[in-house]
Write an enzyme that holds these catalytic residues in place. Structure first.
Site, PDB file in Angstrom:
ATOM      1  N   GLY A   1       0.839  -1.203   0.000  1.00  0.00           N
ATOM      2  CA  GLY A   1       0.000   0.000   0.000  1.00  0.00           C
ATOM      3  C   GLY A   1       0.868   1.244   0.000  1.00  0.00           C
ATOM      4  O   GLY A   1       0.534   2.261   0.612  1.00  0.00           O
TER       5      GLY A   1
ATOM      6  N   GLY B   1      -0.165   5.227  -0.951  1.00  0.00           N
ATOM      7  CA  GLY B   1      -1.080   6.059  -0.170  1.00  0.00           C
ATOM      8  C   GLY B   1      -0.389   7.211   0.545  1.00  0.00           C
ATOM      9  O   GLY B   1       0.796   7.481   0.328  1.00  0.00           O
ATOM     10  N   GLN B   2      -1.171   7.881   1.402  1.00  0.00           N
ATOM     11  CA  GLN B   2      -0.661   9.091   2.067  1.00  0.00           C
ATOM     12  C   GLN B   2       0.600   8.794   2.879  1.00  0.00           C
ATOM     13  O   GLN B   2       1.600   9.499   2.778  1.00  0.00           O
ATOM     14  CB  GLN B   2      -1.743   9.679   2.988  1.00  0.00           C
ATOM     15  CG  GLN B   2      -1.335  11.034   3.578  1.00  0.00           C
ATOM     16  CD  GLN B   2      -2.083  11.406   4.848  1.00  0.00           C
ATOM     17  OE1 GLN B   2      -2.747  10.586   5.467  1.00  0.00           O
ATOM     18  NE2 GLN B   2      -1.970  12.657   5.249  1.00  0.00           N
TER      19      GLN B   2
ATOM     20  N   ASP C   1       2.135  -1.622  -4.587  1.00  0.00           N
ATOM     21  CA  ASP C   1       0.755  -1.126  -4.565  1.00  0.00           C
ATOM     22  C   ASP C   1       0.020  -1.755  -5.737  1.00  0.00           C
ATOM     23  O   ASP C   1       0.628  -2.404  -6.596  1.00  0.00           O
ATOM     24  CB  ASP C   1       0.734   0.410  -4.649  1.00  0.00           C
ATOM     25  CG  ASP C   1      -0.494   0.985  -3.938  1.00  0.00           C
ATOM     26  OD1 ASP C   1      -0.352   1.809  -3.028  1.00  0.00           O
ATOM     27  OD2 ASP C   1      -1.633   0.594  -4.302  1.00  0.00           O
TER      28      ASP C   1
ATOM     29  N   ARG D   1      -1.296  -0.261  -8.206  1.00  0.00           N
ATOM     30  CA  ARG D   1      -0.888   0.392  -9.458  1.00  0.00           C
ATOM     31  C   ARG D   1       0.540   0.892  -9.305  1.00  0.00           C
ATOM     32  O   ARG D   1       0.955   1.278  -8.217  1.00  0.00           O
ATOM     33  CB  ARG D   1      -1.800   1.592  -9.761  1.00  0.00           C
ATOM     34  CG  ARG D   1      -3.129   1.201 -10.369  1.00  0.00           C
ATOM     35  CD  ARG D   1      -4.061   2.404 -10.446  1.00  0.00           C
ATOM     36  NE  ARG D   1      -4.412   2.884  -9.109  1.00  0.00           N
ATOM     37  CZ  ARG D   1      -5.380   2.353  -8.354  1.00  0.00           C
ATOM     38  NH1 ARG D   1      -6.097   1.340  -8.797  1.00  0.00           N
ATOM     39  NH2 ARG D   1      -5.631   2.836  -7.152  1.00  0.00           N
TER      40      ARG D   1
ATOM     41  N   ASN E   1      -1.513  -6.804  -5.297  1.00  0.00           N
ATOM     42  CA  ASN E   1      -2.774  -6.719  -4.569  1.00  0.00           C
ATOM     43  C   ASN E   1      -2.584  -7.542  -3.291  1.00  0.00           C
ATOM     44  O   ASN E   1      -2.414  -8.760  -3.354  1.00  0.00           O
ATOM     45  CB  ASN E   1      -3.896  -7.300  -5.448  1.00  0.00           C
ATOM     46  CG  ASN E   1      -5.226  -7.335  -4.722  1.00  0.00           C
ATOM     47  OD1 ASN E   1      -5.309  -7.045  -3.528  1.00  0.00           O
ATOM     48  ND2 ASN E   1      -6.272  -7.688  -5.450  1.00  0.00           N
TER      49      ASN E   1
ATOM     50  N   TYR F   1     -14.351   1.112  10.255  1.00  0.00           N
ATOM     51  CA  TYR F   1     -12.911   1.375  10.266  1.00  0.00           C
ATOM     52  C   TYR F   1     -12.336   1.062  11.649  1.00  0.00           C
ATOM     53  O   TYR F   1     -11.317   0.384  11.782  1.00  0.00           O
ATOM     54  CB  TYR F   1     -12.695   2.847   9.905  1.00  0.00           C
ATOM     55  CG  TYR F   1     -11.264   3.333   9.936  1.00  0.00           C
ATOM     56  CD1 TYR F   1     -10.367   2.990   8.932  1.00  0.00           C
ATOM     57  CD2 TYR F   1     -10.819   4.172  10.957  1.00  0.00           C
ATOM     58  CE1 TYR F   1      -9.068   3.459   8.954  1.00  0.00           C
ATOM     59  CE2 TYR F   1      -9.524   4.651  10.987  1.00  0.00           C
ATOM     60  CZ  TYR F   1      -8.647   4.294   9.974  1.00  0.00           C
ATOM     61  OH  TYR F   1      -7.359   4.767  10.001  1.00  0.00           O
TER      62      TYR F   1
ATOM     63  N   LYS G   1      -9.739  -1.780  13.049  1.00  0.00           N
ATOM     64  CA  LYS G   1      -8.503  -1.433  13.770  1.00  0.00           C
ATOM     65  C   LYS G   1      -8.390  -2.218  15.072  1.00  0.00           C
ATOM     66  O   LYS G   1      -7.316  -2.724  15.404  1.00  0.00           O
ATOM     67  CB  LYS G   1      -8.433   0.077  14.039  1.00  0.00           C
ATOM     68  CG  LYS G   1      -8.170   0.918  12.797  1.00  0.00           C
ATOM     69  CD  LYS G   1      -6.875   0.543  12.112  1.00  0.00           C
ATOM     70  CE  LYS G   1      -6.505   1.447  10.945  1.00  0.00           C
ATOM     71  NZ  LYS G   1      -5.440   0.879  10.107  1.00  0.00           N
TER      72      LYS G   1
ATOM     73  N   ILE H   1      -3.122  12.333  10.213  1.00  0.00           N
ATOM     74  CA  ILE H   1      -1.777  12.684   9.742  1.00  0.00           C
ATOM     75  C   ILE H   1      -1.849  13.786   8.699  1.00  0.00           C
ATOM     76  O   ILE H   1      -2.621  13.701   7.738  1.00  0.00           O
ATOM     77  CB  ILE H   1      -1.044  11.445   9.215  1.00  0.00           C
ATOM     78  CG1 ILE H   1      -0.847  10.519  10.411  1.00  0.00           C
ATOM     79  CG2 ILE H   1       0.300  11.809   8.607  1.00  0.00           C
ATOM     80  CD1 ILE H   1      -0.161   9.254  10.097  1.00  0.00           C
TER      81      ILE H   1
HETATM   82  N1  SER Z   1      -7.121   9.664   9.526  1.00  0.00           N
HETATM   83  C1  SER Z   1      -8.007   8.561   9.742  1.00  0.00           C
HETATM   84  C2  SER Z   1      -9.396   8.912   9.351  1.00  0.00           C
HETATM   85  O1  SER Z   1      -9.758  10.051   9.481  1.00  0.00           O
HETATM   86  C3  SER Z   1      -8.005   8.150  11.170  1.00  0.00           C
HETATM   87  O2  SER Z   1      -6.995   7.258  11.411  1.00  0.00           O
HETATM   88  O3  SER Z   1     -10.128   8.060   8.959  1.00  0.00           O
END
Ligand code: SER
Length: 318
Positions: A8, A11-12, A34, A36, A51, A140, A144, A170
């Site tokens: 991954g 990503g950010q 990743d 792509r 993947n 989400y 976690k 972040i």
């Molecule tokens: N930055 C994430 C979100 O907002 C939280 O871990 O989903």
């Protein structure tokens, strides 16, 4: 950490963690992957199209490069997850379970980030302790907490070296986050430079923990390099750097750009999510067990974000 795989990586977090790890461990020792190809990451070191839900392909990459440490950064974020909970579960847990199994089979250390999103239910919102009630109300967060528990299970049951931090929102200036509840604290800087105004989806007074990317990157390396004998906890450590509400980040930007203005158009989904999350984490276990200490606060981060985004804007890059 000698041979690292980032899953991954586009990503950010991954797009900057790859560059950071390559600067420490050498370009050829950090494999980015990743779904792509990411041309920026493929230019400076090994890159694999992968993947993470395809376990034979994942295992083949780990074997090919003789990987000893995996950073599993595959995840749909909180607000996106609420739009499609089944997909969020399949992707977030699918990548986690495959990473754990591969780490067990190939004897790798494994880092999978947890989040402030793991909290929910009846717990102290101020100075949220390391060990407390965790009954998240988002898919989400459910992923976690499951990830934290399963990672600890693989450590105690199979001896897999799993470690993790609960990241705050972040803030960064390379790759935009997508579909998160804390994304507003990134978008505000871009909109301040590009448009001089911002519409905030999070209500006034709603505090959340946030962190500037350089601190987040340092946390990853510091924890993975920490002496395991000193770790009482593993999955996952509260870490904190700053906590603010929208009006506070707005004031910090306005101090530097006096013409900047902000209005509110609260997104009820994000509002409910944000209200279920901590105001401010207590990160003393991370400080005591592996020496965590943030270097950036709202003021220094705002100076840096506005400077870098203004430069990009002047060059026509954003
Ligand atoms: N930055 C994430 C979100 O907002 C939280 O871990 O989903």
């Amino acid at each position: 950490m000698k041979k690292i795989l980032i899953v991954g990586a586009g990503g950010q977090i991954g797009s900057e963690l790859t560059v950071y790890l390559r600067s420490i461990y050498g370009n050829n020792n950090v494999v980015a992957s990743d779904m792509r190809v990411n041309p920026m990451l493929a230019e400076t070191g090994p890159f694999e199209e992968l993947n993470a839900l395809d376990i034979p392909a994942y295992a083949a990459v780990v074997a090919k490069y003789n990987i000893d440490t995996i950073f599993n950064l595959v995840a749909l974020l909180s607000a996106t997850g609420e739009r499609n909970p089944k997909m969020a579960w399949d992707i977030n847990i699918g990548a986690l379970v495959n990473s754990l199994e591969i780490a067990r089979r190939f004897n790798c250390a494994l880092f999978t980030p947890s989040s402030i999103g793991a909290f929910g239910g009846d717990y102290p919102k101020d100075n949220t302790p390391q060990d407390t009630v965790m009954r998240p109300t988002t898919v989400y967060g459910v992923c976690k907490v499951t990830g934290e528990m399963l990672s600890d299970y693989y450590f105690t049951r199979f001896g897999v070296d799993t470690r993790s931090v609960r990241f705050p929102g972040i803030i960064s200036n390379v790759t935009l986050p997508g579909g998160g509840t804390t994304d507003y604290a990134v978008e505000i800087y871009y909109e301040a430079i590009k448009a001089g105004k911002f519409t905030c989806p999070i209500p006034e007074g709603c505090k959340m923990d946030m962190m500037y990317m350089p601190d987040a990157l340092r946390a990853c390396v510091q924890l993975m390099e920490a002496d395991p004998a000193k770790l009482v906890h593993r999955n996952s450590f509260n870490i904190a750097a700053m906590s603010f509400a929208p009006e506070e980040i707005y004031a910090a930007v306005k101090k530097r750009l006096p013409d900047f203005s902000m209005t509110y158009d609260v997104d009820p989904v994000k509002e409910a999510i944000a209200n279920s999350w901590p105001n401010k984490l207590d990160d003393s276990c991370a400080r005591n067990e592996w020496g965590w200490k943030p270097e950036w606060d709202l003021e220094t981060m705002t100076d840096d974000m506005l400077k870098i985004i203004a430069e990009k804007h002047a060059k026509g890059l954003i």
